[in-house]
Scaffold this motif. Structure first.
Motif, mmCIF file in Angstrom:
data_model
loop_
_atom_site.group_PDB
_atom_site.id
_atom_site.type_symbol
_atom_site.label_atom_id
_atom_site.label_comp_id
_atom_site.label_asym_id
_atom_site.label_seq_id
_atom_site.Cartn_x
_atom_site.Cartn_y
_atom_site.Cartn_z
ATOM 1 N N GLU A 59 109.582 -56.350 -68.238
ATOM 2 C CA GLU A 59 108.636 -56.568 -67.139
ATOM 3 C C GLU A 59 108.946 -55.554 -66.042
ATOM 4 O OE1 GLU A 59 106.784 -59.851 -64.032
ATOM 5 O OE2 GLU A 59 108.682 -60.338 -64.970
ATOM 6 N N PRO A 74 110.585 -57.211 -53.601
ATOM 7 C CA PRO A 74 109.147 -57.443 -53.406
ATOM 8 C C PRO A 74 108.796 -58.579 -52.451
ATOM 9 C CG PRO A 74 109.769 -57.732 -55.719
ATOM 10 C CD PRO A 74 110.961 -57.214 -55.020
ATOM 11 N N ILE A 78 105.474 -57.396 -50.710
ATOM 12 C CA ILE A 78 104.253 -57.729 -51.467
ATOM 13 C C ILE A 78 103.278 -58.562 -50.606
ATOM 14 C CG2 ILE A 78 103.307 -58.994 -53.464
ATOM 15 C CD1 ILE A 78 104.519 -56.496 -54.521
ATOM 16 N N SER A 122 98.167 -58.448 -58.759
ATOM 17 C CA SER A 122 98.056 -59.378 -57.630
ATOM 18 C C SER A 122 96.651 -59.976 -57.546
ATOM 19 C CB SER A 122 98.369 -58.642 -56.334
ATOM 20 O OG SER A 122 97.236 -57.886 -55.955
ATOM 21 N N LEU A 206 110.166 -69.901 -63.250
ATOM 22 C CA LEU A 206 111.619 -70.067 -63.252
ATOM 23 C C LEU A 206 112.097 -71.356 -62.595
ATOM 24 C CD1 LEU A 206 113.436 -67.396 -61.005
ATOM 25 C CD2 LEU A 206 111.075 -67.988 -60.689
ATOM 26 N N GLN A 210 115.301 -73.481 -63.921
ATOM 27 C CA GLN A 210 116.488 -73.651 -63.095
ATOM 28 C C GLN A 210 116.781 -75.119 -62.770
ATOM 29 O OE1 GLN A 210 115.874 -70.625 -60.090
ATOM 30 N NE2 GLN A 210 116.745 -69.095 -61.481
ATOM 31 N N GLU A 239 111.125 -67.642 -67.823
ATOM 32 C CA GLU A 239 111.790 -66.685 -66.935
ATOM 33 C C GLU A 239 112.882 -67.379 -66.136
ATOM 34 O OE1 GLU A 239 108.804 -64.814 -64.492
ATOM 35 O OE2 GLU A 239 108.313 -66.647 -63.433
ATOM 36 N N GLY A 240 113.850 -66.590 -65.673
ATOM 37 C CA GLY A 240 114.932 -67.138 -64.862
ATOM 38 C C GLY A 240 116.043 -67.797 -65.651
ATOM 39 N N ILE A 241 116.253 -67.360 -66.907
ATOM 40 C CA ILE A 241 117.351 -67.924 -67.712
ATOM 41 C C ILE A 241 118.673 -67.305 -67.251
ATOM 42 C CG2 ILE A 241 118.283 -68.270 -70.035
ATOM 43 C CD1 ILE A 241 115.489 -67.845 -71.146
ATOM 44 N N GLU A 242 119.557 -68.160 -66.744
ATOM 45 C CA GLU A 242 120.830 -67.647 -66.231
ATOM 46 C C GLU A 242 122.026 -68.110 -67.061
ATOM 47 O OE1 GLU A 242 120.999 -68.617 -62.067
ATOM 48 O OE2 GLU A 242 119.384 -67.214 -61.562
ATOM 49 N N TYR A 261 118.817 -63.374 -65.806
ATOM 50 C CA TYR A 261 120.082 -62.696 -65.565
ATOM 51 C C TYR A 261 121.066 -62.859 -66.716
ATOM 52 C CZ TYR A 261 118.326 -62.441 -60.725
ATOM 53 O OH TYR A 261 117.577 -62.202 -59.601
#
Ligand code: C2E
Ligand code: MG
Ligand code: MG
Ligand code: MG
Length: 280
Positions: A59, A74, A78, A122, A206, A210, A239-242, A261
């Motif tokens: 991405e 961003p 943004i 956007s 995410l 989380q 998304e946002g798998i840590e 991450y």
């Protein structure tokens, strides 16, 4: 007395409003300068196949390489870019970089021919009647085959005016690109529209990933999203798998792809290319 405090409140409100306006104007001018100076740089975050950890794509995420402030995220520019309309030009600069980079990798690394590059679009860009034509000419200039490009549009934006969105999504889909609904689960989706949209994937926000462990009801929400998506023949990205625990849970819920991450932070172009090489 009551009148006084009312007046003070008014003065305070008025003052902060003026400061807000002045601040937006300052950022707007700086953004215009930065667009001319080409200070915006796409970073690339890997997206992997959850089953075997193999690289699936990237991405592109905008960063502002500011001469005084350093690398700016961003969240800090943004919103102003969106409010001032400058996001249209900014978004095109990121799209151009992302397509160019992916096309270069495709020529250098055999594995890159199987990868896709996802780029965020956007609300303002999505509302532009020229979007599909602009994307088409950019693809042509970069030489990237259309099936390598994926555009991410947030759930809130596509659901705002679902009829209009269907038209815009169809125009984009006709180019042969892939479409993804970003931040899924944070807005309100109409199932009947989801089924009509020519989309390829949903990206689970995410916040659900989380909170999976601290608030296990999120596991059931994710399970429901994955099952619904699969029944509509959509692929699902989380998304946002840590953590490995989050990865294992998502895999057991049959989520297809993951980003976070645990695998990698967003990388500058050179580091992202190393990531591609190391995946071969
Ligand atoms: P997004 O499209 O939902 O992108 C995912 C965000 O989650 C990125 O933040 C990414 O760095 C972050 N992220 C990824 N993995 C993890 C993780 O494991 N933990 C945590 N805490 N965060 C993770 P980023 O780069 O700050 O971008 C924020 C948002 O700004 C994006 O959300 C997207 O809505 C917007 N954005 C970024 N680049 C562009 C752009 O070129 N155009 C437009 N229109 N929007 C952009
Ligand atoms: Mg995104
Ligand atoms: Mg997202
Ligand atoms: Mg987001």
């Amino acid at each position: 007395e009551a009148k006084d405090s009312g007046k003070n409140r008014y003065v305070a409100y008025h003052k902060s409003m003026r400061e807000g306006v002045i601040n937006i104007l300052a950022v707007e001018n700086d953004l215009k300068r930065a667009l001319k100076a080409r200070e915006f740089e796409a970073y690339y975050q890997p997206i992997v196949n959850l089953a075997d950890g193999r690289l699936y794509g990237f991405e592109a995420l905008a960063r502002w390489n500011h001469p005084e402030r350093g690398m700016v995220n961003p969240g800090e520019f943004i919103p102003v870019a969106e409010e001032t309309g400058l996001i249209v030009e900014l978004g095109m600069q990121i799209l151009e970089q992302a397509c160019g980079v992916m096309n270069t990798w495709r020529k250098k690394h055999p594995i890159a021919s199987e990868l896709t590059i996802a780029v965020n679009i956007s609300a303002k860009q999505f509302g532009e009647s020229s979007l599909a034509a602009d994307v088409a000419s950019l693809l042509e200039r970069s030489g990237l085959p259309s099936y390598c490009l994926k555009l991410e549009i947030t759930e809130t934006v596509v659901m705002l005016d679902a009829m209009k969105s269907t038209n815009q999504l169809n125009l984009l889909k006709d180019l042969g690109i892939l479409l993804s609904i970003d931040d899924f689960g944070t807005g309100y989706s109409s199932m009947s529209y989801l089924q009509k949209f020519p989309t390829d994937q949903l990206k689970i926000d995410l916040s659900f990933v989380q909170r999976m462990e601290s608030a296990p009801e999120n596991i059931e929400i994710i399970r429901a999203i994955v099952n619904m998506a699969h029944s509509l023949r959509l692929r699902v990205v989380a998304e946002g798998i840590e953590t490995e625990r989050q990865r294992d849970l998502l895999y057991s819920l049959q989520c297809d792809y993951g980003q976070g991450y645990l695998y990698s932070k967003p990388l500058c172009e050179a580091d992202a290319e190393d990531f591609v090489k190391n995946s071969e």
